[in-house]
Design a protein around this motif. Structure first.
Motif, mmCIF file in Angstrom:
data_model
loop_
_atom_site.group_PDB
_atom_site.id
_atom_site.type_symbol
_atom_site.label_atom_id
_atom_site.label_comp_id
_atom_site.label_asym_id
_atom_site.label_seq_id
_atom_site.Cartn_x
_atom_site.Cartn_y
_atom_site.Cartn_z
ATOM 1 N N LEU A 1 0.866 -1.174 0.000
ATOM 2 C CA LEU A 1 0.000 0.000 0.000
ATOM 3 C C LEU A 1 0.905 1.226 0.000
ATOM 4 O O LEU A 1 1.792 1.348 0.854
ATOM 5 N N THR A 2 0.702 2.136 -0.955
ATOM 6 C CA THR A 2 1.609 3.266 -1.140
ATOM 7 C C THR A 2 0.850 4.577 -1.179
ATOM 8 O O THR A 2 -0.154 4.703 -1.886
ATOM 9 N N LEU A 3 1.357 5.555 -0.445
ATOM 10 C CA LEU A 3 0.915 6.938 -0.563
ATOM 11 C C LEU A 3 1.952 7.671 -1.391
ATOM 12 O O LEU A 3 3.162 7.520 -1.175
ATOM 13 N N PHE A 4 1.505 8.474 -2.368
ATOM 14 C CA PHE A 4 2.470 9.140 -3.239
ATOM 15 C C PHE A 4 2.081 10.591 -3.466
ATOM 16 O O PHE A 4 0.908 10.983 -3.363
ATOM 17 N N ALA A 5 3.102 11.386 -3.796
ATOM 18 C CA ALA A 5 2.917 12.785 -4.210
ATOM 19 C C ALA A 5 3.918 13.061 -5.317
ATOM 20 O O ALA A 5 5.098 12.687 -5.205
ATOM 21 N N ARG A 6 3.444 13.679 -6.397
ATOM 22 C CA ARG A 6 4.293 13.928 -7.564
ATOM 23 C C ARG A 6 4.252 15.404 -7.935
ATOM 24 O O ARG A 6 3.224 16.059 -7.783
ATOM 25 N N ASN A 7 5.376 15.887 -8.424
ATOM 26 C CA ASN A 7 5.528 17.305 -8.772
ATOM 27 C C ASN A 7 5.092 18.179 -7.593
ATOM 28 O O ASN A 7 4.248 19.071 -7.724
ATOM 29 N N LEU A 8 5.720 17.933 -6.456
ATOM 30 C CA LEU A 8 5.355 18.654 -5.241
ATOM 31 C C LEU A 8 5.566 20.162 -5.357
ATOM 32 O O LEU A 8 4.891 20.942 -4.679
ATOM 33 N N LEU A 9 6.496 20.591 -6.203
ATOM 34 C CA LEU A 9 6.759 22.023 -6.374
ATOM 35 C C LEU A 9 5.865 22.639 -7.432
ATOM 36 O O LEU A 9 5.996 23.827 -7.735
ATOM 37 N N ASP A 10 4.970 21.850 -8.016
ATOM 38 C CA ASP A 10 3.989 22.324 -8.996
ATOM 39 C C ASP A 10 4.659 23.041 -10.178
ATOM 40 O O ASP A 10 4.240 24.123 -10.593
ATOM 41 N N ALA A 11 5.693 22.418 -10.722
ATOM 42 C CA ALA A 11 6.389 23.010 -11.872
ATOM 43 C C ALA A 11 5.509 22.961 -13.115
ATOM 44 O O ALA A 11 4.772 21.998 -13.334
ATOM 45 N N THR A 12 5.565 24.010 -13.919
ATOM 46 C CA THR A 12 4.894 24.022 -15.220
ATOM 47 C C THR A 12 5.958 23.948 -16.300
ATOM 48 O O THR A 12 6.956 24.667 -16.256
ATOM 49 N N VAL A 13 5.735 23.070 -17.262
ATOM 50 C CA VAL A 13 6.750 22.776 -18.269
ATOM 51 C C VAL A 13 6.116 22.823 -19.647
ATOM 52 O O VAL A 13 5.050 22.246 -19.881
ATOM 53 N N ILE A 14 6.777 23.506 -20.571
ATOM 54 C CA ILE A 14 6.302 23.572 -21.955
ATOM 55 C C ILE A 14 6.466 22.208 -22.608
ATOM 56 O O ILE A 14 7.534 21.602 -22.536
#
Length: 745
Positions: free
Chosen positions: A703-716
Motif C-alpha cells: 500500500l503506497t501513498l504518493f505525491a508527484r511534482n510537489l513544487l507544482d512546476a509548469t513545463v512547456i
C-alpha cells in the motif's frame, strides 16, 4: 468528482483483495546469459553493497560495470518508487534525457541535446521494446505496467543499434513468461481522479511451454486545466488501454521461441494552446486565462492512437555461438485535432481524421552471437527494415479572422482549407558486425561497423480549397532518395582493478534523411551525422558500497535536422554544423543496510558552429510575429540543457508490522531553447516526487501513498514561432497525490 473518486477508491480496494487465494511464491526465472531481450537476474547482493546491474547494451547480457558505454539502467521497482508511471516521465530518473509529448500525443525524447521536434519522422533516440525497434513516435506515449528494466544508452550506437540511433537508445525489457506461477495486480487513484490499473499473470502451460499476459488501463476524471469555451477538461486522459501477451516455447535445451503480441489504444485531450509569456495571438483572447493549462479553444483538442504489433524471437544454441532471429510487424493509425489560435471562435484548425495517419513497419534481424569467455567475442548480423508513414490527409482550416477579416472580394481568393496527402515509404538493409578482442589481460579492443543502404519514396498531393470554390490540385512525386552510409565504433577499455574500468571510444552515428510529408512542396532533408569521442571510468568503491560512473564526451554534429515553420506548415531542414561537449555522472550508494542514495547529473555545452538562414521571429506589439531569416551560428541547439541532475533517497526498514519503504526523488532540469533562434525558452525547473510504501509480512501486498511534482512546476511541451503568434502548451501534470495498492505472488 467526489462520486467518481469514491467509486474509483472502491475499485482500488476490491482490485487488491481477491488474489490472496492464489498465493504461490515464484522464484526468479533463469535466463541464458546471451539472451538478447532479457537481462539476466543477478545474484542478490549483501545488504551493505550496491547490487549488480545486468544490461544487454551490446546484445548480450553483461554486468553494467563491464560495458564501456554511458548507461542509466533502472528497474521496474525503481520506476514505481520514483512515480514514473509512463514513458514520457522517464527523464525523472535519467538526467540528460529530455522528454516532450507533443503534436498529437507524440513521444519525443532527446539525449544530450540530440532529438527532433517533428511528429512525422523517426527519432534519433531509438526506442526498442523487447528487442524490437519502434519507428512510430506515437507508440512511445505509453504506460509502464510490466517493465523489468529500462536502460538508456547515451551517445550514438552506430553498430548494434544503427537504425537512427544518433543520440542513443532507450531499451525497455518487459517481464518474461516463466514456468512458475506469478501474479501481480496494481491500482491507483489521485486527486485528479486519474485511475490506473494493471495486471500481470504468468505460468507454465505444458512442459517447455509458458505464457504471460499483461494489461493496463488508465482514465482521468478531471483535466489539469479547463476549456473556458466548452467547459471540457484539458490535458486529460480519456482512456489508455495496453495489452501484451507472450508465449515462450522451449522444444529442447538449445532452442527457444518467444512470440509477443501487443496492442495500444490511447486518447488524450491535449495540445491546448495559450500565448507564450509576453506575447499575444494575432486575434485577441476574449479574457484572461486563470492558469497556463486553461484554454479558450472553440473545440476540444485531442490526440488518439490505436495500434500494435507481433514479433517472434527465435534463439538457437549452436554450441560455438547463439543464432538469433527477430521478426516484427507493427501497424497503427492516429488522429488528432487542435486549435492553433484558441480565442473562443474559429481561426485556424489543424486535424487528421480518424485513421488517416497510418503507419506500418516490418523488420527482420538475424544475429550470430559468440559464446564463452575467449580472447575474441563477436556479434554479427543483418537488419532489414520496411516502413510506411503517411498523412491521408492532414486538413488545415482557415477562417476569416486568420486573414484579418478581409473584404469578401479578397477572401474569395484565399484558401479555406488545404488538404495535404503525404506518404513516405522506406526500405533499408544494414549488415553489421562487432568484435571484442582481448589484447592483454584486462585490456580489450572493440571494433564495430555497419553499412546502411536505404531508399525513400514520396507520394504527395495538396488540394487548395479556395473561398471562391476553386480547388487546384498539386502533385509531388520527386525522385527516390537513396542513402549509402557507413557507421562504426572503436573502443579501448582496461580493467585497472577488479572494481575500476577505464575506456575511450570513437563512434559515428547517422540519422536518415527523408521527405516532408506534412509539406511535400519542400525539398528533402539530408541525413545527419554525429562523430562522438568519449572517455570514461566505471568504479565500485568502499567495498562496493558505492558505484560511481563518469563519462566525458565531445560531439561533432553535421547536417542536424531542425524543425521550423514556413507559413503554417512544419518543415524539416538541415542546420549546417554544431558542437557539443559535456560530462555524465551516475552513482549508487549503500549508506547503511536500510538507506541508499542514487542519481547523477549531466553538464552540457552546445552551440551551432554554423547555421545561416535559420528562421527567426520578432513579436508584434499588436499580436502575432514577424518571421525572418537569421544567422543562428553561436546559438544553443534546441532541447539541450546546460545542466540536469537527479538525486533519489530510498529508506527501507523492516518492522514488527511489516516493511516501510520511503522514497524521495528530485530531478533538476536546466533551461533550454525550443528553436534555433533561441527566442522561445523553457526556464529551469525541478520535479520533486515522494512515496511511502507499506508491505505487510510476506511481502505479497503493498500500500503506497504518493505525491508527484510537489513544487507544482509548469513545463512547456510544445511551442513554435508562427505568423499568428507563439502557440504554447504546458502538459506537465501539476501537483498530484494519491494512493496505490498492489498484490504480488
Amino acid at each position: 468528482m467526489k462520486t467518481y473518486l469514491l467509486g474509483c477508491a472502491a475499485v482500488l480496494a476490491i482490485a487488491c483483495a481477491p488474489f490472496a487465494a492464489w498465493a504461490q511464491a515464484a522464484p526468479p526465472t533463469p535466463t541464458d546469459p546471451t539472451t538478447v531481450d532479457q537481462p539476466s537476474p543477478p545474484a542478490a547482493a549483501p545488504a551493505t553493497e550496491v547490487g549488480e546491474i545486468v544490461v544487454t547494451a551490446q546484445r548480450r547480457a553483461e554486468n553494467l560495470q563491464r560495458v564501456p558505454i554511458v548507461i542509466t539502467a533502472v528497474s521496474g521497482q525503481q520506476l514505481a518508487a520514483a512515480g514514473v508511471t509512463s514513458l514520457p516521465n522517464l527523464q525523472t530518473v535519467a538526467p540528460g534525457l529530455n522528454v516532450r509529448t507533443t503534436a498529437g500525443g507524440v513521444f519525443q525524447p532527446s539525449l544530450r541535446g540530440i532529438g527532433t521536434s517533428s511528429n512525422v519522422v523517426e527519432n534519433p533516440v531509438a526506442l526498442y521494446i523487447d528487442g524490437v525497434y519502434l519507428p512510430q513516435q506515437r507508440e512511445g506515449n505509453r504506460e509502464l505496467p510490466d517493465v523489468e528494466q529500462v536502460a538508456v544508452l547515451k551517445g550514438p550506437q552506430g553498430t548494434l543499434f544503427g537504425r537512427n540511433a544518433t543520440g542513443g537508445v532507450i531499451q525497455i525489457t518487459t517481464r518474461r513468461p516463466s514456468q512458475e506461477f506469478a501474479l501481480q495486480a496494481k491500482a491507483e487513484i489521485d486527486n485528479y481522479a486519474t485511475f490506473r490499473a494493471s495486471g500481470f499473470v504468468s505460468g507454465g502451460l505444458a512442459t517447455g511451454v509458458a505464457a504471460s499476459l499483461s494489461a493496463d488501463f488508465a482514465t482521468q476524471g478531471d483535466g489539469y486545466g479547463k476549456n473556458l469555451t466548452t467547459g471540457h477538461g484539458t490535458f486529460q486522459i480519456a482512456h489508455a488501454l495496453g495489452l501484451r501477451g507472450k508465449l515462450l516455447l522451449e522444444p529442447d535445451a538449445k532452442t527457444s521461441v518467444l512470440l509477443i503480441a501487443d496492442y495500444l489504444d490511447r486518447k488524450d485531450y491535449t495540445y491546448s494552446f495559450v500565448p507564450y509569456p509576453g506575447t499575444a495571438f494575432s486575434v485577441p483572447l476574449p479574457g484572461a486565462l486563470p492558469n497556463r493549462r486553461d484554454t479558450y479553444s472553440a473545440i476540444n483538442p485531442y490526440a488518439a492512437f490505436r495500434g500494435g504489433g507481433i514479433s517472434a524471437t527465435i534463439e538457437r544454441d549452436l554450441d560455438f555461438a547463439k543464432l538469433v532471429s527477430i521478426t516484427a510487424y507493427r501497424q497503427g493509425s492516429s488522429d488528432y485535432q487542435f486549435d492553433d489560435v484558441p480565442v473562443g471562435r474559429p481561426v485556424f484548425y489543424v486535424g487528421v481524421p480518424a485513421g488517416d495517419q497510418p503507419n506500418k513497419s516490418f523488420s527482420q534481424e538475424v544475429q550470430l552471437i559468440s559464446k564463452g569467455d575467449g580472447p575474441v567475442s563477436y556479434t554479427a548480423g543483418v537488419f532489414y527494415f520496411y516502413n510506411r508513414n503517411a498523412n491521408e490527409p492532414i486538413v488545415r482550416q482557415f477562417f476569416s479572422p486568420f486573414y484579418g477579416n478581409p473584404p469578401a472580394a479578397v477572401l474569395a481568393n484565399l484558401n479555406q482549407t488545404t488538404v495535404t496527402n503525404g506518404s513516405e515509404k522506406t526500405q533499408s538493409v544494414a549488415p553489421f558486425a562487432q568484435l571484442g578482442i582481448r589484447l592483454f589481460e584486462g585490456t580489450n579492443l572493440t571494433l564495430g561497423g555497419r553499412f546502411t543502404y536505404e531508399q525513400r519514396v514520396l507520394n504527395g498531393q495538396v488540394t487548395l480549397n479556395r473561398y471562391n470554390g476553386m480547388s487546384p490540385v498539386i502533385n509531388y512525386n520527386p525522385p527516390a532518395l537513396t542513402i549509402n552510409k557507413p557507421t562504426w565504433r572503436i573502443a579501448l577499455d582496461h580493467q585497472f582493478t577488479p572494481d575500476v574500468l577505464g575506456y575511450v571510444s570513437y563512434n559515428r552515428g547517422i540519422k536518415s534523411g527523408g521527405f516532408n510529408i506534412l509539406n511535400p512542396a519542400n525539398p528533402a532533408y539530408l541525413p545527419e551525422r554525429l562523430d562522438a569521442y568519449e572517455a570514461g571510468l566505471k568504479t565500485e568503491l568502499f567495498g562496493r558500497r558505492v558505484r560511481l560512473n563518469a563519462g566525458g564526451f565531445y560531439y561533432d554534429y553535421s547536417n542536424l535536422q531542425v524543425i521550423q515553420f514556413v507559413g503554417v506548415s512544419q518543415t524539416i531542414v538541415n542546420g549546417a554544423k554544431a558542437r557539443l561537449y559535456g560530462l555524465d555522472v551516475d552513482f549508487n550508494a549503500r549508506v547503511t543496510p536500510e538507506l541508499s542514495l542514487s542519481g547523477g547529473f549531466e553538464a552540457l555545452h552546445t552551440n551551432f558552429v554554423s547555421y545561416p538562414g535559420a528562421v527567426g521571429s520578432i513579436p508584434k506589439p499588436t499580436g502575432g510575429a514577424t518571421l525572418l531569416s537569421v544567422d543562428a551560428s553561436g546559438n544553443r541547439i534546441p532541447q539541450a540543457q546546460n545542466f540536469a541532475g537527479t538525486l533519489a533517497v530510498d529508506y527501507e526498514k523492516r518492522m514488527s508490522f511489516g516493511t516501510i519503504h520511503a522514497n524521495v526523488i528530485a530531478n533538476y532540469n536546466g533551461d533550454y531553447k525550443i528553436e534555433a533562434d533561441n527566442f522561445l525558452t523553457q526556464g529551469a525547473y525541478t520535479l520533486l516526487n515522494a512515496s511511502l510504501a507499506w508491505r505487510p509480512r510476506g511481502d505479497h501486498y503493498t500500500l503506497t501513498l504518493f505525491a508527484r511534482n510537489l513544487l507544482d512546476a509548469t513545463v512547456i511541451n510544445n511551442s513554435s514561432s508562427q505568423a499568428i503568434g507563439y502557440p504554447t502548451s504546458y502538459g506537465q501534470p501539476p501537483r498530484t497525490y494519491g494512493i496505490s495498492g498492489r498484490v504480488n505472488f
